[in-house]
Design a protein around this motif. Structure first.
Motif, mmCIF file in Angstrom:
data_model
loop_
_atom_site.group_PDB
_atom_site.id
_atom_site.type_symbol
_atom_site.label_atom_id
_atom_site.label_comp_id
_atom_site.label_asym_id
_atom_site.label_seq_id
_atom_site.Cartn_x
_atom_site.Cartn_y
_atom_site.Cartn_z
ATOM 1 N N UNK A 155 33.123 38.331 41.636
ATOM 2 C CA UNK A 155 31.969 38.449 42.521
ATOM 3 C C UNK A 155 30.828 39.146 41.796
ATOM 4 N N UNK A 156 29.627 38.970 42.329
ATOM 5 C CA UNK A 156 28.462 39.603 41.733
ATOM 6 C C UNK A 156 27.354 38.612 41.454
ATOM 7 N N UNK A 157 26.273 39.112 40.916
ATOM 8 C CA UNK A 157 25.094 38.284 40.639
ATOM 9 C C UNK A 157 25.165 37.688 39.242
ATOM 10 N N UNK A 158 24.873 36.396 39.157
ATOM 11 C CA UNK A 158 24.800 35.694 37.872
ATOM 12 C C UNK A 158 23.483 34.942 37.823
ATOM 13 N N UNK A 159 22.540 35.470 37.061
ATOM 14 C CA UNK A 159 21.262 34.786 36.923
ATOM 15 C C UNK A 159 21.365 33.713 35.854
ATOM 16 N N UNK A 160 20.771 32.572 36.125
ATOM 17 C CA UNK A 160 20.708 31.521 35.131
ATOM 18 C C UNK A 160 19.540 31.727 34.190
ATOM 19 N N UNK A 161 19.398 30.808 33.254
ATOM 20 C CA UNK A 161 18.287 30.883 32.303
ATOM 21 C C UNK A 161 16.985 30.516 32.995
ATOM 22 N N UNK A 162 15.872 30.849 32.331
ATOM 23 C CA UNK A 162 14.555 30.521 32.882
ATOM 24 C C UNK A 162 13.893 31.729 33.499
ATOM 25 N N UNK A 163 12.888 31.477 34.333
ATOM 26 C CA UNK A 163 12.151 32.563 34.962
ATOM 27 C C UNK A 163 13.079 33.342 35.874
ATOM 28 N N UNK A 220 30.455 43.195 29.571
ATOM 29 C CA UNK A 220 30.109 44.265 30.498
ATOM 30 C C UNK A 220 30.465 43.825 31.905
ATOM 31 N N UNK A 221 31.157 44.685 32.634
ATOM 32 C CA UNK A 221 31.493 44.420 34.024
ATOM 33 C C UNK A 221 30.961 45.545 34.903
ATOM 34 N N UNK A 222 30.555 45.198 36.114
ATOM 35 C CA UNK A 222 30.219 46.199 37.120
ATOM 36 C C UNK A 222 31.499 46.677 37.789
ATOM 37 N N UNK A 223 31.521 47.953 38.163
ATOM 38 C CA UNK A 223 32.650 48.535 38.861
ATOM 39 C C UNK A 223 32.182 49.056 40.223
ATOM 40 N N UNK A 224 33.121 49.178 41.142
ATOM 41 C CA UNK A 224 32.801 49.679 42.484
ATOM 42 C C UNK A 224 32.976 51.195 42.484
ATOM 43 N N UNK A 225 31.857 51.879 42.495
ATOM 44 C CA UNK A 225 31.854 53.335 42.393
ATOM 45 C C UNK A 225 31.794 53.976 43.776
ATOM 46 N N UNK A 226 32.584 55.035 43.961
ATOM 47 C CA UNK A 226 32.541 55.824 45.200
ATOM 48 C C UNK A 226 33.099 57.200 44.897
ATOM 49 N N UNK A 227 33.375 57.993 45.918
ATOM 50 C CA UNK A 227 33.754 59.387 45.706
ATOM 51 C C UNK A 227 34.998 59.564 44.846
ATOM 52 N N UNK A 228 35.889 58.578 44.841
ATOM 53 C CA UNK A 228 37.109 58.671 44.041
ATOM 54 C C UNK A 228 37.074 57.790 42.802
ATOM 55 N N UNK A 229 35.963 57.081 42.599
ATOM 56 C CA UNK A 229 35.840 56.136 41.474
ATOM 57 C C UNK A 229 34.493 56.377 40.798
ATOM 58 N N UNK A 230 34.469 57.070 39.676
ATOM 59 C CA UNK A 230 33.188 57.528 39.125
ATOM 60 C C UNK A 230 32.345 56.478 38.408
ATOM 61 N N UNK A 231 32.962 55.524 37.707
ATOM 62 C CA UNK A 231 32.215 54.661 36.788
ATOM 63 C C UNK A 231 31.523 53.516 37.523
ATOM 64 N N UNK A 232 30.297 53.222 37.112
ATOM 65 C CA UNK A 232 29.565 52.076 37.657
ATOM 66 C C UNK A 232 29.709 50.831 36.786
ATOM 67 N N UNK A 233 29.964 51.033 35.481
ATOM 68 C CA UNK A 233 30.048 49.902 34.543
ATOM 69 C C UNK A 233 31.102 50.198 33.491
ATOM 70 N N UNK A 234 31.664 49.133 32.930
ATOM 71 C CA UNK A 234 32.573 49.255 31.798
ATOM 72 C C UNK A 234 32.163 48.237 30.745
ATOM 73 N N UNK A 278 23.716 39.493 34.334
ATOM 74 C CA UNK A 278 24.937 39.291 35.107
ATOM 75 C C UNK A 278 25.491 40.652 35.500
ATOM 76 N N UNK A 279 25.663 40.858 36.785
ATOM 77 C CA UNK A 279 26.282 42.074 37.303
ATOM 78 C C UNK A 279 27.547 41.645 38.020
#
Length: 427
Positions: A93-101, A298-312, A86-87
């Motif tokens: 918003x973001x990707x949520x994969x279910x169980x299985x292949x 774990x959450x994904x963050x929106x990273x750009x020139x003024x926002x350094x972190x990709x994840x928290x 899960x990202x």
């Protein structure tokens, strides 16, 4: 009588090499210059808390890590929180994969992705299908940015770039597309559970290095902490002396610069190649907000020139106190150059923008940790040093030539491979 083998360096690669070497029948001595084992994935104590020098995610596809953890007594079902990939951003918003292949689950997740237009979802579906049909292969000279140049900007900014930074710790415009696709192949193209996230519920030293040391000592191996090896000398006819002590074989599982120092008199070309690697830092900012609890560990963050972190990471949901958050900045060179104080301030501002509904001010920075040589820069055409250095002398580490970028699985596989090479050579 057992053959004697020295492993120099007790990071994850060295611990894996030592455990595998015992399995191969060697009489093993493991050397470590520090008081602790684990190298760049280890416990640190911060304000009385047992935390880590960085955040490490394992994947279901990390089969060798999981095998050796279980072998040395780690309770992987309890000490790792396993969830489908899960990202997810704080807004849901973001990707949520279910169980299985993983591959079918990925296609379903892309189709259901919130916040993207139909055209953006279709573009990624087409690209993912194309990568699958091509068996996750591409021209070796391509960067990730070139590979994904035809994808919409939002898809690249919100998925590809942070995924590349997390997997390769290399910016997309410099990262090897071939290695990126290989990671995707093993996590998305393998069997059920291969793409699952495995989040540590304990500090990293307890996840493998410390149990490995106890296992080794019970098996009769020696673990010598506080011992920096100063001299590696040839010992006739085929062995080596490590600080004067005779061994039949040696595995250098220390950082590439340290390995180059020890082997330069015997293998100058290998030493030169090891020292030619370039490295990229990772920064972790630990901060605390009273009562904070994120919707996911774990959450994904929106990273750009003024926002350094990709994840928290919400460490309160893993192995820390409620309200403790760990913000991760991969491919962190631009932020390291700005200074840790400025980086931490930017992280706090980013957190209040993206996580305001879950935080009650103030967000207090506890400590910022920079691992300056966290991983090698995984660029196209990179020539990594070989596992074989000289007769009866091998190298192990995530920097050694192999299919993976600098990950825990890459380090562990390199350690296992070096021990098996030693056994095949001597028996």
């Amino acid at each position: 009588m057992s053959q004697r083998l020295a492993v120099i360096g007790a990071g994850w690669a060295g611990c894996a090499a030592a455990v595998q070497a015992v399995d191969e029948g060697f009489d093993v001595t493991l050397y470590e210059m520090a008081s602790h084992l684990g190298g760049r994935a280890r416990r640190v104590d911060i304000e009385g808390l047992a935390l880590d020098n960085g955040q490490h995610i394992l994947m279901g596809a990390y089969t060798e890590c999981l095998r050796l953890m279980r072998q040395v007594g780690v309770r992987t079902t309890l000490d790792l929180l396993r969830t489908p990939l899960q990202l997810i951003h704080a807004d849901g918003s973001g990707l949520r994969l279910g169980a299985g292949r993983a591959a079918p689950a990925l296609l379903k997740a892309i189709a259901a992705q919130r916040g993207w237009t139909r055209g953006e979802r279709l573009a990624l579906l087409r690209q993912a299908t194309l990568w699958t049909l091509r068996r996750f292969r591409c021209a070796p000279e391509l960067t990730v940015a070139q590979l994904c140049a035809n994808l919409p900007v939002r898809v690249r900014d919100e998925l590809i770039d942070p995924l590349c930074a997390a997997a390769l710790n290399t910016p997309a415009h410099r990262a090897s597309a071939a290695v990126f696709l290989r990671v995707l192949r093993d996590t998305l193209g393998s069997g059920p559970g291969s793409s699952d996230l495995l989040l540590p519920r304990t500090h990293l030293s307890a996840l493998f290095p410390d149990p490995a040391a106890r296992w080794l000592e019970r098996a009769g191996a020696r673990v010598r902490r506080h011992h920096r090896v100063t001299a590696l000398q040839r010992h006739a006819p085929h062995g080596w002396r490590v600080d004067g002590e005779a061994y039949d074989a040696v595995i250098l599982a220390c950082p590439p610069g340290e390995a180059a120092r020890l082997c330069r008199p015997h293998a100058p070309a290998w030493a030169e190649q090891a020292e030619s690697l370039s490295f990229e830092p990772i920064v972790t900012v630990y901060a605390h907000a009273d009562g904070a609890r994120l919707p996911q560990p774990m959450l994904a963050l929106r990273s750009h020139d003024a926002a350094p972190a990709q994840y928290v990471f919400d460490r309160g949901q893993l192995n820390g106190p409620t309200g403790l958050l760990a913000f991760v900045i991969s491919a962190a060179s631009p932020w390291v150059s700005r200074g840790l104080e400025a980086t931490a301030q930017a992280v706090c501002e980013q957190a209040h923008r993206e996580l305001s509904r879950y935080l009650r001010p103030p967000l207090r920075v506890i400590r910022s940790i920079v691992e300056k040589r966290a991983t090698f820069l995984c660029e196209p055409g990179l020539q990594r040093p070989s596992a074989t250095i000289a007769p009866s002398l091998w190298a192990a580490g995530d920097h050694v030539n192999g299919p993976y970028p600098a990950t825990l699985e890459g380090a562990v596989r390199a350690g296992v491979a070096a021990a098996r090479l030693a056994a095949a050579s001597l028996w």
